[in-house]
Scaffold this motif. Structure first.
Motif, PDB file in Angstrom:
ATOM      1  N   LEU A  43       0.674  -1.387   0.106  1.00 25.65           N
ATOM      2  CA  LEU A  43       0.203   0.087   0.197  1.00 25.65           C
ATOM      3  C   LEU A  43       0.885   1.292  -0.165  1.00 25.65           C
ATOM      4  O   LEU A  43       0.631   2.134  -0.444  1.00 25.65           O
ATOM      5  N   HIS A  72       0.164  -6.783  -4.956  1.00 25.70           N
ATOM      6  CA  HIS A  72      -0.949  -6.956  -3.823  1.00 25.70           C
ATOM      7  C   HIS A  72      -1.929  -8.077  -4.083  1.00 25.70           C
ATOM      8  O   HIS A  72      -2.076  -8.949  -3.013  1.00 25.70           O
ATOM      9  N   LEU A  93      -9.918   1.641   1.823  1.00 25.53           N
ATOM     10  CA  LEU A  93      -8.757   2.466   1.510  1.00 25.53           C
ATOM     11  C   LEU A  93      -9.274   3.806   1.102  1.00 25.53           C
ATOM     12  O   LEU A  93      -8.872   4.897   1.378  1.00 25.53           O
TER      13      LEU A  93
END
Length: 400
Positions: A43, A72, A93
């Motif tokens: 991230l 990811h 997110l």
């Protein structure tokens, strides 16, 4: 306004808040066994790349978004995430980013806010798409590996099934030695304990050792019974017929069985007046048949009697029957009782018994080996009768 600088300045706080939100989301169960670092994953790279997209002075680094998102997705596949869980973490997110940028966004012009919102949504949507792409590829690769492993496992199982059955017999023989040793030492310890009644914990020790002995003997009996089945199925069981006194052999078996019946207060009724005096048979195998039938009858009878009868059927055959007043056998079970390890569990007493589920299977095979036949007549709740018909003169028979 340049929101990229704000995003960079608050990236650490965004990361911490996002990881905490992912952990708190009860619908993302895959994080239960993951560390903070494993959840945070790539991230930071996505946020850094997102900042370049928002910046009006820097060159947009979309390639980093693509690479980080692919990484990811691959990692999430390895970590066992479900697609819904990945979608939820990206939704969180988006929410966390806008929460941290909200104050700055309110200070910008409508055009600046629209630009920032559209770019953030575009980058996150692109990240989701790339992530799912690599996630799917990772899952497919995992499926291929699993299929390959299953194929190899199936081949190995096939090889083991086709392997010589001697391996099972060898293993059983190897197990018998340490089990016999364990029982011997446990028996010795039990005798020593009984000779020292002054010990405070003697009773507890005796009970423990008695349980060890009981289970150890059961294992040895199970192994011996399994060896009998294995030898017969492998064609290695032999008959050794000899002139045998029927009544003497029956009395010998009854001497061994009588304590079991007495312990359950069952009466043993014997009617062998019509039995042949002598037959040519294998006394050891005949003894096994009688012992198994009688002990089985006692095991499944809680009250009443066990009736043993012998008689001459014809000039070529004689018969033995064992009748009990026990729980009986259902019609469906009667078709399976001669299969190894089959036990029709119907009462707590049966469940706690020390049977191996091999007694009747051994009897059936021995009767076949002796060129005889076995019949069962039973009703639930009324008891059972097993009748064995054998030749008066058994032939020496070698399966091999």
């Amino acid at each position: 306004m340049d929101f990229s600088q704000t995003l960079i300045a608050k990236s650490d706080a965004i990361l911490d808040q996002w990881v905490e939100a992912v952990y708190q989301d009860q619908q993302i169960e895959a994080t239960n066994e993951l560390t903070f670092k494993a959840v945070r994953d790539s991230l930071p790279r996505v946020l850094k790349a997102l900042a370049t997209v928002l910046s009006e002075s820097e060159t947009s680094d979309l390639q980093t978004v693509v690479d980080a998102s692919l990484e990811h997705g691959t990692l999430r596949a390895q970590q066992g995430f479900e697609p819904e869980e990945i979608a939820r973490e990206y939704r969180l997110l988006r929410f966390v980013i806008f929460s941290f940028l909200e104050e700055d966004l309110l200070q910008g012009s409508a055009q600046e806010v629209l630009r920032a919102v559209r770019l953030i949504d575009t980058v996150i949507d692109e990240a989701i798409a790339r992530c799912f792409n690599s996630y799917t590829q990772g899952r497919l690769q995992e499926l291929k590996q699993l299929q390959s492993q299953l194929r190899l496992t199936n081949q190995e199982l096939t090889r083991l099934v086709r392997a010589n059955k001697d391996s099972l017999s060898h293993l059983a023989h190897e197990l018998k030695t340490p089990l016999t040793s364990i029982i011997g030492y446990a028996d010795l310890f039990l005798r020593q304990q009984r000779q020292q009644p002054e010990l405070k914990d003697t009773h507890a020790n005796l009970e423990s050792i008695e349980r060890v002995l009981k289970n150890g003997r059961l294992l040895v009996r199970l192994i011996n019974d399994t060896l009998e089945i294995s030898r017969y199925d492998a064609g290695q069981m032999k008959l050794q017929p000899t002139l045998t006194d029927v009544r003497s052999l029956i009395n010998f078996v009854l001497e061994m069985i009588e304590p079991l019946a007495r312990a359950k207060e069952l009466s043993l009724v014997v009617e062998c007046d019509r039995a042949p005096n002598q037959v040519i048979t294998d006394p050891l195998r005949l003894q096994q048949i009688l012992t198994n039938l009688l002990s089985n009858a006692i095991r499944y009878t809680e009250s009443g009697s066990i009736h043993l009868e012998c008689w001459t059927v014809s000039q070529q055959q004689w018969a033995i029957s064992v009748t009990d007043s026990g729980i009986g056998i259902s019609p469906d079970a009667q078709a399976q009782i001669f299969n190894p390890y089959f036990r029709e569990v119907t009462t707590p007493q049966v469940q706690s018994s020390d049977g191996t589920g091999l007694g009747l299977a051994i009897v059936s095979r021995l009767v076949q080996l002796m060129d005889g036949e076995i019949k069962v007549d039973s009703q639930l709740g009324k008891g059972s009768t097993f009748t064995v018909i054998l030749p008066l003169e058994a032939l020496a028979y070698d399966q091999g």
